[in-house]
Each structure stands twice: as C-alpha cells, then as structure tokens.
Design an enzyme around this catalytic site. Structure first.
Site, PDB file in Angstrom:
ATOM      1  N   ALA A   1      -7.829   5.301  -2.831  1.00  0.00           N
ATOM      2  CA  ALA A   1      -6.422   4.926  -2.751  1.00  0.00           C
ATOM      3  C   ALA A   1      -6.192   4.142  -1.475  1.00  0.00           C
ATOM      4  O   ALA A   1      -7.092   4.032  -0.643  1.00  0.00           O
ATOM      5  CB  ALA A   1      -5.541   6.177  -2.753  1.00  0.00           C
ATOM      6  N   MET A   2      -4.976   3.590  -1.334  1.00  0.00           N
ATOM      7  CA  MET A   2      -4.683   2.763  -0.172  1.00  0.00           C
ATOM      8  C   MET A   2      -3.256   2.999   0.308  1.00  0.00           C
ATOM      9  O   MET A   2      -2.315   2.997  -0.481  1.00  0.00           O
ATOM     10  CB  MET A   2      -4.908   1.285  -0.539  1.00  0.00           C
ATOM     11  CG  MET A   2      -4.596   0.324   0.575  1.00  0.00           C
ATOM     12  SD  MET A   2      -5.687   0.569   2.014  1.00  0.00           S
ATOM     13  CE  MET A   2      -4.575   0.091   3.328  1.00  0.00           C
ATOM     14  N   GLU A   3      -3.126   3.169   1.619  1.00  0.00           N
ATOM     15  CA  GLU A   3      -1.880   3.627   2.232  1.00  0.00           C
ATOM     16  C   GLU A   3      -0.870   2.531   2.559  1.00  0.00           C
ATOM     17  O   GLU A   3      -0.056   2.693   3.477  1.00  0.00           O
ATOM     18  CB  GLU A   3      -2.231   4.378   3.521  1.00  0.00           C
ATOM     19  CG  GLU A   3      -2.758   3.497   4.687  1.00  0.00           C
ATOM     20  CD  GLU A   3      -4.270   3.447   4.805  1.00  0.00           C
ATOM     21  OE1 GLU A   3      -4.956   3.672   3.786  1.00  0.00           O
ATOM     22  OE2 GLU A   3      -4.783   3.180   5.913  1.00  0.00           O
ATOM     23  N   ASN A   4      -0.852   1.401   1.836  1.00  0.00           N
ATOM     24  CA  ASN A   4       0.112   0.333   2.106  1.00  0.00           C
ATOM     25  C   ASN A   4       1.499   0.905   2.382  1.00  0.00           C
ATOM     26  O   ASN A   4       1.960   1.784   1.671  1.00  0.00           O
ATOM     27  CB  ASN A   4       0.214  -0.587   0.896  1.00  0.00           C
ATOM     28  CG  ASN A   4      -1.136  -0.888   0.288  1.00  0.00           C
ATOM     29  OD1 ASN A   4      -1.970  -1.484   0.924  1.00  0.00           O
ATOM     30  ND2 ASN A   4      -1.358  -0.411  -0.931  1.00  0.00           N
TER      31      ASN A   4
ATOM     32  N   HIS B   1      -0.884   8.867   6.298  1.00  0.00           N
ATOM     33  CA  HIS B   1      -1.164   7.616   7.006  1.00  0.00           C
ATOM     34  C   HIS B   1       0.124   6.924   7.452  1.00  0.00           C
ATOM     35  O   HIS B   1       0.087   6.088   8.348  1.00  0.00           O
ATOM     36  CB  HIS B   1      -1.927   6.649   6.092  1.00  0.00           C
ATOM     37  CG  HIS B   1      -3.427   6.734   6.206  1.00  0.00           C
ATOM     38  ND1 HIS B   1      -4.088   6.788   7.408  1.00  0.00           N
ATOM     39  CD2 HIS B   1      -4.394   6.728   5.254  1.00  0.00           C
ATOM     40  CE1 HIS B   1      -5.397   6.818   7.188  1.00  0.00           C
ATOM     41  NE2 HIS B   1      -5.618   6.797   5.892  1.00  0.00           N
TER      42      HIS B   1
ATOM     43  N   GLU C   1      -6.944  -3.924   2.872  1.00  0.00           N
ATOM     44  CA  GLU C   1      -7.811  -3.361   3.911  1.00  0.00           C
ATOM     45  C   GLU C   1      -9.265  -3.501   3.474  1.00  0.00           C
ATOM     46  O   GLU C   1      -9.568  -3.198   2.322  1.00  0.00           O
ATOM     47  CB  GLU C   1      -7.498  -1.875   4.147  1.00  0.00           C
ATOM     48  CG  GLU C   1      -8.260  -1.348   5.363  1.00  0.00           C
ATOM     49  CD  GLU C   1      -7.923   0.115   5.692  1.00  0.00           C
ATOM     50  OE1 GLU C   1      -7.126   0.745   4.971  1.00  0.00           O
ATOM     51  OE2 GLU C   1      -8.481   0.607   6.671  1.00  0.00           O
TER      52      GLU C   1
ATOM     53  N   GLU D   1      -2.865   9.705   1.904  1.00  0.00           N
ATOM     54  CA  GLU D   1      -2.233   8.380   1.984  1.00  0.00           C
ATOM     55  C   GLU D   1      -0.822   8.494   2.559  1.00  0.00           C
ATOM     56  O   GLU D   1      -0.402   7.665   3.361  1.00  0.00           O
ATOM     57  CB  GLU D   1      -2.203   7.693   0.619  1.00  0.00           C
ATOM     58  CG  GLU D   1      -3.559   7.592  -0.098  1.00  0.00           C
ATOM     59  CD  GLU D   1      -4.680   7.031   0.748  1.00  0.00           C
ATOM     60  OE1 GLU D   1      -4.404   6.232   1.662  1.00  0.00           O
ATOM     61  OE2 GLU D   1      -5.853   7.400   0.505  1.00  0.00           O
TER      62      GLU D   1
HETATM   63  N1  B3K Z   1      -7.653   3.103   4.128  1.00  0.00           N
HETATM   64  C1  B3K Z   1      -8.153   3.129   2.779  1.00  0.00           C
HETATM   65  C2  B3K Z   1      -9.558   2.683   2.657  1.00  0.00           C
HETATM   66  C3  B3K Z   1      -9.773   1.220   2.741  1.00  0.00           C
HETATM   67  C4  B3K Z   1     -11.197   0.859   2.434  1.00  0.00           C
HETATM   68  C5  B3K Z   1     -11.482  -0.575   2.712  1.00  0.00           C
HETATM   69  N2  B3K Z   1     -12.785  -0.956   2.275  1.00  0.00           N
HETATM   70  C6  B3K Z   1      -7.987   4.462   2.136  1.00  0.00           C
HETATM   71  C7  B3K Z   1      -7.810   5.611   3.045  1.00  0.00           C
HETATM   72  O1  B3K Z   1      -8.650   5.945   3.846  1.00  0.00           O
HETATM   73  O2  B3K Z   1      -6.786   6.222   2.997  1.00  0.00           O
HETATM   74 ZN    ZN Z   2      -7.463   7.129   5.042  1.00  0.00          ZN
END
Ligand code: B3K
Ligand code: ZN
Length: 881
Positions: A269-272, A308, A127, A305
């Site tokens: 962090a990232m919600e993959n 999400h 993202e 996360e």
């Molecule tokens: N969705 C990610 C953030 C991504 C940032 C990209 N530059 C984390 C979050 O908001 O949960």
């Molecule tokens: Zn988020």
C-alpha cells in the site's frame, strides 16, 4: 543497464536543492492512451543552495510537449529536454513560474510506477521516484510543495476522480462527455506523496470526528460490486485513528480521508496524503474470501499507512537514506496498535518470527546493509526488512532504554519540532536525547552497522556465596563493505527463574538499569547478582528486547523448565523453539541423521503433552504459536554454512511426524473442541481458536495418523470460512496421493471467480516439497488464474516457489534456473517485481558447494543479460559481490 554503469548515490554527498517549488498546479486530462499533464510550478532559488545554478528537473521516460517561463514560451536554446531530465540553463535569479506539458500513455505503463491503469482504474504510485514519470520535477523528498490538482475524464469511464487533500470544485466540461474535479492539499508535501485515482468505483463511508472536533469523511473505494468486502478496512481505519489520538496524541488534519483498492500494485500500500492507495489484497475481506491472517494484515496495513500521516507525511525524510525515519518508526507504531487490539505476546512472537525469517536472513547474506544505508544505486531496492523491521526494533529498544515516559515526551517533541519539515535520523534522536538527558551517540550505531549481533551468555551459581554471575559478550559479524564492527547498545531484559518463579534481582553492577534490565554496551561484561537463594535458570532477552542472536548454554531440561515456568510469555515460547531448533539442527546437518531427531523429540513431546492438557486451551493463539515448529529457513540460518535443504526438510518432517504421532489424542481433541463449524467472527480470540486447531491439523496430517488426507477433507467440508478451508488445503499438501489432487481441484472450482483466493491456491501448490513441484508451477503458469503482469499472481506462484526450501534449492539447479528465467522475463515489464524476486537468492552463500555453484551460475546468468533494469542489475551485482 549494467550495474557498473549506474552512479552510486552517497549519503555524504547530500546537498540541499538549488531550487524550491512552493506551489504545483496540475491539470490532468485522463485518457487511456493519451493523458495530458500540464504542470504549473512556482519556483524560487533555495537560500541554502548555489546561487545562479541551472534548474535541472528529473524525468523518466517523459515526452515534453510544451514549456513556458512566466507564461511566455521558452526559446529552444534556453532549455534541454530529454526523457530523463529537463534543464533550464540560465533561469532567472528570482521566483518564477514554469509551465510544463507532457503526454503519457497510462495503458502502456507496465512498471506500475507513475500513472498507470489497473483493471480500468487510473492510479498512481510515486514513491520513491515515480512522480518524474508524470512530469519533470525536483523529485526529491526535501522539496515540498502545496498542490492543487484539476482532474478531468470521461464521465462514464471515470465517474470517481480523487486526489490528495480536500475537494474544492467539481463540474461538467461543457459540450463534452467529460467532467472534472479540483482537489487542494494545504499541507506542503514531497512529490512522492502525490496521488490520483480515476475510475468507476464503489465505496463505503463513515463520518468521523477527531479528538479536536474536526469532522472527517472517511471512505474506502473498491471495484464495483465489492463494497461488501470493504467494511473491515473501514472499521480498522476508525480504530487506528482513535488509537493514534489516544496513544500518540495525533489527530487527522483534512476533511476527507480516502482509501482506494487496486488490483495491480507493486507492494502492499502507499500512504499518499489523504489518499492511500492499496493493493486490494490488503483491503478486501469477508469470511469467504479472506483468512484470519488477511484480516490481521489489513488491520495492520490500514494502520501503517494511516500512521504515516504524521510519521512520514507531515514529517518526511530529508533524503532517501533517512527512509527508516518514517518506515521503522511507522512499523513500530503499527505493531503497537496491533498489540493493543490483539494479544501483545502473540503479536510479539509473530513479529519476531517475521524479523528472523526476513531480516536476519538478509543481514546474514550479501544483501546486508545498515538500517540507514550509506550508498545506493536504486533506492527502490532498499524498502527492505532491514529498513522496516530492524528499523522498528531500533525504536523499540530506544523506548526500553530511555523508558516509556521519556520516549513519549521525545515523540511529542519530535512532532512539535519537526512538523512540516524533511528531517534526519539525527534530528529524531536529538529529541530523545533531550527528553531523557542521555547521550544517544553510541545508540546511533544501530543505524550505521549492518549484521545481526550475537550475544554469548553464560551463568554460574555460587551456592556458598549465594551469588549468580552472568557473563555477557557481544559480537557483530562482518558484512559487505563493513569488516570491523563496534559494540552496540543492547538492552537485555532478564529474570532469574527459581522453583517458585522469578527471584528478586539485587546487584551493585552499573550495567544493571533496574526493572530487570541489563544494558550491554561494551564487548563484554559480568553482572553479579547477590542474595540468590537457589540455583536459578536465566531467562534472557525477555520480550525479545534486542534484535540479536543469543547463544546461551542451557540444557534442554532447563529450557523445558523455562517453557513451563517463565513469567515472560515470549521466552516460554522461545524456550520450546530453542529445544526444537537444536533437534532440527542436529538432524539437518547431513552427517548426523534422523535418529537423533527422533531421540530428541521425546522430551519435546512430553512437554507439549503437559502443555496441551493444561494451559493451552486458556490461550489458544499462544498455544498455536507454541505448536508451530521453527521453519526450515530458521534451521538453515542456524546451521549457517554448508546447508543441505533436503536434510533440513527431512529433519523437519521427522520431528513433526514424531510430535503428531505422540500427541495424537490431544491433537484430535483440539479438532473436536474448536470445531470448524463454529460461527465465524474475525476477532482475535476466535482467530486464535482456529489457529490452534489448524496447527493441530498440520501435525496430524504430516504424521498421517490413520488418514491425514481424510482429516483435511472433513475439515474442508465442514468449514464455513476461508481460514479453515485454506488450512485444510495446506494440510493436504503435506500428504501425497489422489485425495490431495482432488481437494486442490475442488478448491479451484469453489473459488474460480476469486483471484485473491486463487493466489493462495497457487502458493499452496508452489510450496509442495516434492520434485514434481517445478513442473506443476510451470503448468500453473498456463492456468487462467495466473498472469505474469499482475504482481500478486507472480508473488503467489513464482514467489511461492522461490520460498520453497527444497524445490527452489533443487540439487540439479533447475529451481534456480527457472526463477532466474522468470526474473529476466519480468524485468522487461516490471523491474520492481523482478528485482524483488531476484532477492530470493539472498541466502545462496550458505548452501553446500554443489547448490552454491548452481545458484551462483544462475545469478551470474542474470547479471550478464544485456538491457537489465537498474533494479535487477543492482541486486545481481550485490548478491554476487
Ligand atoms: N511507503 C510505501 C512503500 C513504497 C515503496 C516504493 N518502492 C509503503 C509503506 O511503507 O507504507
Ligand atoms: Zn511505510
């Protein structure tokens, strides 16, 4: 890249994709410098797109090594491939497959977008637009595909191989030292949610059964040897999963849920899908290496996360303009979770502090933008406090305005109707309009207008008629590109406070919605309350019911009465903050001076004295918030123009010193009562006791009663946890002299092998408010604890310095010049970290003329640099506009 050369992407230009990709089969063979990626894409024309359109796939620094259409090599004339795109000129007008091979060098990827290596662990960040750094793709959130991913790597190098979804196969590659794992994610998702991880990792795990009976294996993966610090994250995960089932009726939907901590990460962090990747700062915790604040952040971010999964993943965004659809809503959800797990009023106070510090300041400067921006050059620059925090406030207001019941039904409808789609704000709001029966078109302005509205309020009591008239007026200031503003819908929660508490509210006004709520949706209105038996003090915006500035003409004496008598905890806290802010503003305006602060401190001290000898100990976490003065930044924003940071700092110190001095006996008593050697537990109540004691320590240290440094040293020696040791370090940085340097050294020795703790050590030094700090920071850049390639280290030391009100804003401009140089240096390797750092200049326009010119000159120096990234060029251009 120069900002002028970058195309502006506009919301109004949105068009559905001409092509869809239903399935993606990835075969990724991991190697440090030569990772091979084969992508098999199942494409078909989008019925909503242009028939016969060419297929234009996004890329970013890619090298194509092979391409096939329906399994047959594609003639060179049939396509054009470059680093930034791949075009198939005349694709079949039917479904077909495309096989694309690319070769990547994860070790050389310093941007930390796409596939990279962090301390020998392969990981990804896609993202907003990182997937196109892995393979050519329709890298836009409204193209959703089902992914099957085969990962292969050397067994010793990457014994753990993870991707999204469920693991469907594993095995050895015959005749080699390699093995593989195949993952399948049945839920269609946009490319930005793709992830993989490969490496030697330890883990902790726990079985979980969802409310609808599905068995899930939860695991948290960390660097070898750190599994002992993963328990809190796992515990938080279990609690937030239960909470989402109970409060939002949302169950998890895969057989596994994995969290992985990595040490080089551009954000939190990232919600993959099914594979959340975290900055290790927001996973690892034990009492010796994490503070109470860290425990709370880990709990909140794990929840964010995880939440999400429904708000973001199952229902994603149609385009990046809709970012707040997932982010604002998910922040709201994580705030509610933390409020339920901890103290609701204290959580609200700390969220509002953050909102004001980060979002109000953004909204007041050149980087202001609406919650839903209308145009962007670089989307990664729009993951902002406005999209996140103000976005969450909008949801909170919606709930207040339509009521908890219609809100709940609206959420249920949204989950049901939009599940599996890439949605818009309009579709979201339509659900609530339907369940509440209200027209929300006026409310929708919150998404369109930038700037923090101000409410001007005044009240009159008519003793003869026994009536109280409240006049309310709203304005929203002009912001870049938006000079005229319309009134917004403002929920104003209120009470009229009499001698014995809240008075009953009786009025025939149509603006009164009942239950202590006025809806201000026009430029101004008056509400007349009848049967008001005594002159009341109005308590407005209870619980901070709207993200606005409030100008209310109350005397300090009335505010201090609210501080002791308001039934709303938030407004009790706010009342004292308001009185303190007035004192600081008075002192912070250069011409007025510090005597004024001293005079004004006396009633504040008296109110606090009564508070500390009375209720304070009953709710230490709340009391800690009360003792913490408004920050220098809050005061600067309140002054708004011609700001002199040194004058504000002097006022701040004066007030803190006066309070520390006047309250010495009470503060010392708190130090003994909540003694630092108590057994450590991270729960909210224990954390609250530590917070109160440490606020007391700060005031005593500033006032230097007998010996501030000695108090800090005592605490450092006695402490059995990081929270108290770090508080001792912070307290001693408010003092000067040998003792301070000695404690700084002892701290570094004690935590020599703990990079995350040393980040706090770097930051504490970067925040010291004295002219030597700039040299100290430059010196610390040579320390082995620092590295320009690790975002956490950079944010701690350089970001910490850029947040130092007096030293970043040095009158000689050296602070600006240093940060600008760092931005340029960082931009060569990691544009996202560089552009974040450049955002520190966002308040430059409110400074006094000399600093303003110097800040502008540094910004212009950055803007002129040849070869800037799009990220940095965009911020520089907007900041200067
Ligand atoms: N969705 C990610 C953030 C991504 C940032 C990209 N530059 C984390 C979050 O908001 O949960
Ligand atoms: Zn988020």
């Amino acid at each position: 890249m120069r900002a002028e050369d970058t195309p502006l992407i506009r919301l109004e230009d949105y068009r559905p994709s001409d092509w869809l990709i239903d399935t993606v089969d990835l075969d990724i063979s991991l190697a440090p410098q030569q990772t091979r990626v084969r992508a098999l894409l199942g494409l078909r024309p989008n019925p909503a797109g242009q028939p016969g359109a060419p297929l234009i796939l996004d890329g970013d620094e890619l090298v194509l090594s092979a391409i096939k259409l329906d399994g047959a090599p594609l003639d060179a004339s049939a396509f054009t491939a470059g680093p930034q795109s791949l075009t198939v000129h005349a694709p079949p007008r039917r479904g077909f497959t495309l096989t694309i091979e690319t070769v990547l060098d994860p070790s050389a990827n310093t941007k930390l977008m796409g596939l990279y290596r962090s301390s020998k662990v392969y990981c990804t960040q896609c993202e907003a637009d990182g997937f196109r750094r892995i393979t050519y793709f329709l890298d836009r959130p409204d193209v959703m595909s089902v992914y099957t991913v085969r990962l292969e790597a050397a067994k010793t190098e990457a014994p753990v191989l993870l991707s999204n979804g469920n693991r469907v196969a594993t095995g050895e590659v015959p005749g080699s030292d390699r093995h593989f794992a195949v993952w399948h994610d049945p839920h269609p998702k946009p490319a930005y949610l793709f992830a993989l991880v490969g490496g030697a990792l330890d883990h902790v795990r726990e079985g979980y059964v969802t409310a609808d009976g599905q068995q899930v294996e939860l695991a948290v993966y960390v660097e070898p040897g750190k599994a002992g610090r993963a328990g809190w994250a796992l515990d938080s995960l279990v609690r937030c999963m239960r909470w989402d089932e109970r409060v939002f009726g949302r169950n998890y939907d895969l057989d596994v849920f994995n969290v992985v901590a990595v040490s080089d990460f551009n954000m939190g962090a990232m919600e993959n899908k099914g594979l959340n990747i975290f900055n290790d700062k927001y996973v690892l915790a034990d009492p010796q290496t994490a503070t109470d604040g860290d425990y709370a952040s880990i709990e909140a971010i794990i929840a964010h996360e995880y939440f999400h999964n429904w708000t973001g993943n199952r229902i994603t965004c149609r385009d990046w303009f809709q970012l707040c659809l997932k982010e604002g809503l998910t922040v709201f959800r994580d705030q509610e979770f933390s409020a339920d797990e901890r103290s609701r009023p204290v959580k609200r106070i700390s969220d509002v502090r953050t909102l004001r510090a980060t979002q109000f300041s953004e909204d007041a400067g050149p980087l202001a933008h609406p919650v839903r921006p209308r145009a962007y050059k670089e989307i990664n620059n729009f993951y902002t406090p406005t999209v996140y925090e103000k976005g969450a406030e909008v949801i909170r207001m919606l709930k207040v305005l339509i009521g908890a019941d219609a809100f709940k039904r609206g959420m249920d409808l949204y989950f049901e109707r939009c599940d599996g789609t890439a949605a818009t704000i309009e579709e979201f709001l339509a659900c609530f309009a339907e369940t509440s029966g209200k027209d929300l078109s006026h409310f929708a302005r919150w998404y369109e207008q930038a700037g923090t509205p101000t409410i001007v309020a005044s009240g009159r009591y008519d003793a003869r008629a026994k009536s109280y008239t409240l006049d309310l007026a709203q304005t929203t200031p002009p912001t870049p590109g938006q000079t005229t503003k319309q009134p917004v819908v403002l929920p104003v929660a209120l009470g009229l406070v009499g001698k014995g508490g809240d008075l009953p509210l009786t009025t025939g006004s149509s603006a009164y919605a009942g239950d202590g709520l006025i809806v201000l949706d026009q430029p101004s209105l008056s509400v007349v309350f009848s049967d008001v038996v005594e002159a009341p003090i109005p308590s407005l915006l209870r619980g901070f019911s709207a993200p606005v500035r409030l100008e209310l003409d109350l005397s300090d004496a009335d505010l201090l009465r609210l501080f002791s008598a308001d039934s709303d905890s938030f407004n009790r806290w706010q009342a004292l903050q308001s009185v303190a802010t007035r004192a600081l503003v008075a002192g912070g305006r250069k011409q007025i001076g510090l005597v004024e602060v001293q005079t004004r401190s006396a009633p504040i001290a008296a109110a606090l004295e009564a508070f500390l000898s009375g209720q304070a100990v009953a709710d230490p976490a709340f009391a800690a918030q009360v003792l913490r003065l408004p920050s220098g930044g809050d005061v600067a924003r309140e002054i708004g123009q011609d700001v002199d940071p040194d004058a504000i700092h002097a006022a701040h110190r004066t007030l803190a010193t006066e309070l520390g001095f006047a309250l010495t006996p009470q503060l010392l008593k708190l130090l003994t009562k909540f003694d630092a050697s108590a057994r450590y537990s991270p729960d909210a109540a224990s954390a609250g006791r530590r917070a109160l004691r440490n606020e007391a320590l700060m005031l005593l240290a500033v006032a230097d009663i007998q010996s501030g440094p000695a108090l800090a040293e005592d605490q450092f020696d006695m402490a059995n946890n990081l929270t108290d040791r770090l508080a001792a370090l912070s307290a001693i940085t408010l003092t000067t002299g040998e003792a301070r340097e000695e404690l700084i050294e002892r701290f570094a020795t004690l935590y020599a092998d703990e990079p995350l703790v040393l980040d706090k050590w770097l930051m504490a030094q970067a925040l010291i408010a004295e002219p030597g700090t700039l040299d100290r920071v430059k010196r610390l850049m040579q320390h082995k604890a620092f590295s320009l390639s690790n975002p956490n280290r950079v944010r701690a030391l350089i970001g910490g310095f850029a947040a130092n009100l007096t030293q970043f804003n040095r009158a000689d401009g050296a602070g600006y010049a240093f940060v600008a140089d760092m931005v340029i240096a960082l931009d060569r390797t990691n544009p996202q970290v560089a552009s974040r750092l450049l955002g520190s200049f966002k308040s430059w326009r409110m400074l006094e003329p000399i600093r303003k010119d110097l800040a502008q000159a540094s910004l212009a120096m950055v803007a002129r640099m040849p070869g800037l990234s799009r990220d940095v060029a965009d911020i520089a251009e907007r900041a200067l506009a």
